[in-house]
Design a protein around this motif. Sequence first.
Motif, short mmCIF file in Angstrom:
data_model
loop_
_atom_site.label_atom_id
_atom_site.label_comp_id
_atom_site.label_asym_id
_atom_site.label_seq_id
_atom_site.Cartn_x
_atom_site.Cartn_y
_atom_site.Cartn_z
N PHE A 170 15.76 18.33 -5.99
CA PHE A 170 15.71 16.96 -5.51
C PHE A 170 15.12 16.11 -6.63
N ILE A 171 15.93 15.23 -7.19
CA ILE A 171 15.50 14.43 -8.34
C ILE A 171 15.66 12.95 -7.99
N PRO A 172 14.64 12.35 -7.41
CA PRO A 172 14.72 10.93 -7.05
C PRO A 172 14.41 10.05 -8.24
N PRO A 173 14.68 8.74 -8.13
CA PRO A 173 14.23 7.83 -9.17
C PRO A 173 12.71 7.73 -9.19
N ARG A 174 12.18 7.18 -10.23
CA ARG A 174 10.73 7.01 -10.33
C ARG A 174 10.45 5.55 -10.69
N TYR A 175 9.46 4.98 -10.00
CA TYR A 175 9.16 3.57 -10.18
C TYR A 175 7.72 3.39 -10.65
N LEU A 176 7.55 2.40 -11.51
CA LEU A 176 6.23 1.98 -11.97
C LEU A 176 5.87 0.67 -11.29
N ILE A 177 4.66 0.63 -10.73
CA ILE A 177 4.14 -0.61 -10.16
C ILE A 177 3.20 -1.23 -11.17
N GLU B 216 7.70 8.16 -6.59
CA GLU B 216 9.09 8.53 -6.42
C GLU B 216 9.38 8.53 -4.93
N PRO B 217 10.41 7.84 -4.48
CA PRO B 217 10.69 7.71 -3.05
C PRO B 217 11.26 9.00 -2.47
N PRO B 218 11.15 9.15 -1.13
CA PRO B 218 10.50 8.21 -0.20
C PRO B 218 9.01 8.49 -0.06
N VAL B 219 8.23 7.42 0.11
CA VAL B 219 6.80 7.53 0.40
C VAL B 219 6.41 6.43 1.38
N LYS B 220 5.30 6.66 2.08
CA LYS B 220 4.73 5.62 2.94
C LYS B 220 3.26 5.48 2.59
N ILE B 221 2.85 4.26 2.27
CA ILE B 221 1.48 4.03 1.80
C ILE B 221 0.86 2.90 2.61
N ASN B 222 -0.11 3.25 3.43
CA ASN B 222 -0.86 2.25 4.17
C ASN B 222 -2.27 2.06 3.61
N GLY B 223 -2.70 2.97 2.75
CA GLY B 223 -4.02 2.83 2.12
C GLY B 223 -3.92 2.04 0.84
N LEU B 224 -4.96 2.14 0.00
CA LEU B 224 -5.03 1.43 -1.27
C LEU B 224 -4.97 2.44 -2.41
N LEU B 225 -4.10 2.19 -3.38
CA LEU B 225 -3.93 3.06 -4.54
C LEU B 225 -4.31 2.32 -5.80
N GLN B 226 -5.08 3.01 -6.67
CA GLN B 226 -5.44 2.44 -7.97
C GLN B 226 -5.17 3.47 -9.05
N ASP B 227 -4.33 3.11 -10.02
CA ASP B 227 -4.01 4.00 -11.14
C ASP B 227 -3.68 5.40 -10.63
N THR B 228 -2.70 5.45 -9.73
CA THR B 228 -2.36 6.69 -9.02
C THR B 228 -0.87 6.93 -9.07
N SER B 229 -0.47 8.20 -9.12
CA SER B 229 0.94 8.55 -9.00
C SER B 229 1.14 9.36 -7.73
N ILE B 230 2.28 9.15 -7.09
CA ILE B 230 2.55 9.79 -5.81
C ILE B 230 4.01 10.19 -5.76
N ARG B 231 4.28 11.43 -5.30
CA ARG B 231 5.64 11.95 -5.31
C ARG B 231 6.25 11.93 -3.90
N SER B 232 7.51 12.28 -3.84
CA SER B 232 8.33 12.10 -2.65
C SER B 232 7.78 12.77 -1.40
N PHE B 233 8.04 12.10 -0.25
CA PHE B 233 7.74 12.58 1.10
C PHE B 233 6.25 12.64 1.42
N THR B 234 5.44 12.05 0.56
CA THR B 234 4.01 11.96 0.83
C THR B 234 3.71 10.67 1.57
#
Length: 235
Positions: free
Chosen positions: A218-225, A20-38
Motif C-alpha cells: 500500500f503506497i499512498p501519497p505523502r503530504y507536507l503541512i 500519508e492518508p487516510p488519517v484522522k486527527i482531532n488532537g494537536l500535532l507539532q513537527d510530527t509525521s503520521i502514517r496511514s490508518f492512524t
Amino acid sequence: MISIGCQAELSNFSPPCEFEPPVKINGLLQDTSIRSFTYIQNGSSIIDTDIGRFCSIAMNVSTGAGEHPVDWLSSHPFVNDPHDVAAGLSNCYPDYRAWLKGVPSRVTDRGGDRVTIGNDVWIGEGAFVRRGVTIGTGAIVAAHAVVTKDVAPFSIVGGNPAKHIRYRISETLIDEVLKSQWWEFDLRPIIEGMDFSDVRASVAKIQEASVHGLIERFIPPRYLIDHDGAKLVSR
C-alpha cells in the motif's frame, strides 16, 4: 477541513508535519509525521513524534513534550530557552525578551530525541510518553501510563513509571507478525472472511498472498503541512 484523505483542520498542525492518508486527527500535532490508518482523538498533544500505520491514540495523550532543568536556579524556560519557544510570553509581553539574556555554562536538552511509535500501537487515554522513547510495533500503553523507557514490540505496559505487564500475543508469534509486515500491504483482495482472532492463520494467509502476488504494498501519497497548507511531496 483537509479533504485529501485527512480528517483534520489546519489548526491541528504546528508545521512542519507530514502525513500519508487516510488519517484522522482531532488532537494537536507539532513537527510530527503520521502514517496511514492512524487516528488521534481529542485533547492529545503530539510533539516531535514519528507515528506508524494503524495506530490508535486515545484522548489526552501527550508525547514528546519539552523538559525543564531541575538543578538550575529556576526550572522556568527563561533560563534555557533564549528564543521563547516553550512559554511564548514575548508574544503578549515584549519586555519578556530582556529576561532571556542569561548565558548558562551548562546545556540542558529537551529530554532526548524524537518519539518513535511503531505500527499497530494502541495508546490509552491520558498516557504520557517521554521524549526519546521508542514504542515498538504492536505494543499497548495502558491509560494514564507514564512511559519513560522504550517499549518492546507487542508488550503491554502500564503504571507510573510504565512497566511490562505481559505480551499481547504469544511470544512465539511475535517474530512471525513482525516479519509479515502486514501493515505495509493492501489487504483488500484477501480480507473477506479472514479470522483476525487467529493470528497464526492470518499471518500465514498474508504471507501466502504476498508470495503469489495476490496483494501489493500500500503506497499512498505523502503530504507536507507547512504554513501555507498541505503540499504533495511524494506519490
